[in-house]
Design an enzyme around this catalytic site. Sequence first.
Site, PDB file in Angstrom:
ATOM      1  N   LYS A   1       0.820  -1.220   0.000  1.00 15.57           N
ATOM      2  CA  LYS A   1       0.000   0.000   0.000  1.00 15.57           C
ATOM      3  C   LYS A   1       0.847   1.260   0.000  1.00 15.57           C
ATOM      4  CE  LYS A   1      -1.169  -0.632   4.844  1.00 15.57           C
ATOM      5  NZ  LYS A   1      -0.181   0.246   5.433  1.00 15.57           N
TER       6      LYS A   1
ATOM      7  N   ARG B   1      -8.103   1.930  10.651  1.00 16.50           N
ATOM      8  CA  ARG B   1      -7.732   0.522  10.783  1.00 16.50           C
ATOM      9  C   ARG B   1      -8.663  -0.267  11.680  1.00 16.50           C
ATOM     10  NH1 ARG B   1      -1.369   1.083   9.833  1.00 16.50           N
ATOM     11  NH2 ARG B   1      -1.043  -0.960   9.024  1.00 16.50           N
TER      12      ARG B   1
ATOM     13  N   ARG C   1       0.501  -8.596  13.596  1.00 18.80           N
ATOM     14  CA  ARG C   1      -0.051  -7.557  12.725  1.00 18.80           C
ATOM     15  C   ARG C   1      -1.104  -8.129  11.778  1.00 18.80           C
ATOM     16  NH1 ARG C   1       5.195  -5.774  10.167  1.00 18.80           N
ATOM     17  NH2 ARG C   1       4.139  -4.034   9.208  1.00 18.80           N
TER      18      ARG C   1
END
Length: 228
Positions: free
Chosen positions: A14, A89, A167
């Site tokens: 990204k 997020r 993550r």
Amino acid sequence: MRKFVIMGPQGSGKGTQAKMLARDFDLVHISVGDILRWHVQGRTKLGTTVQRYMNEGRLVPDEIVSEVVKWRLDIHDWRYGFVLDGFPRNVAQTEFFLENFDIDAVIAIELSEETAIARMQSRRLCSGCALDYNLIQLRPKVPEVCDNCGGRLVTRPDDTPEAIRARLSEYRAKTHPILDLLREKELIVTVDGTPAPDIVQAEMRRRLGLVAPSTEAREPAGAAKAGS
Ligand code: AMP
């Protein structure tokens, strides 16, 4: 004015895609991860607070990142727009974001966990100028040395196997569900992040109806609506 958000699991590229888009459309690339890393590197008060979360691959508390994003967007240096990378997020951040900012589209890059892990393990970062490398797709000319500034290439502290697992699990549990929320608002454009960066970028622009400024005058792009 073009205002985009770019999302995707770690390793989906990204940051690279956001930079390519920003470069050709005069947009400001705003990476929340880069801002936080800058604070950690400079040992600011904020950096000290967020370092542990980041090294362990956990999300930094919402109040902190929301404040960082608000502060950054309030600088208003984005005359032609921005690509916001790494925010929102989770659901709380998405609600905050939708309440406070208008955006044209959310670009969601999809990638299998297997590929994401392989990419993160091959990722290197310049300790001098923070340029990203990937030992599979974007190798430096001289091993372990930055092409740009000659700095030493290092592994990010959150690219250890434990932090990578943490993550990806944060992404699966907290970030992926917000895609449905954004889909309801018809803001999402999804692209496959598996191919080489140029191909992903071309597909992204095609889906967004974007034509780079040099050719825009000859081929006006129909303003595409997100949601496909
Ligand atoms: P990134 O460079 O986008 O992979 O972000 C690196 C790290 O910064 C993440 O693993 C989090 O610890 C933190 N971070 C970045 N963006 C956010 C966010 N929107 N919310 C919470 N933590 C974040």
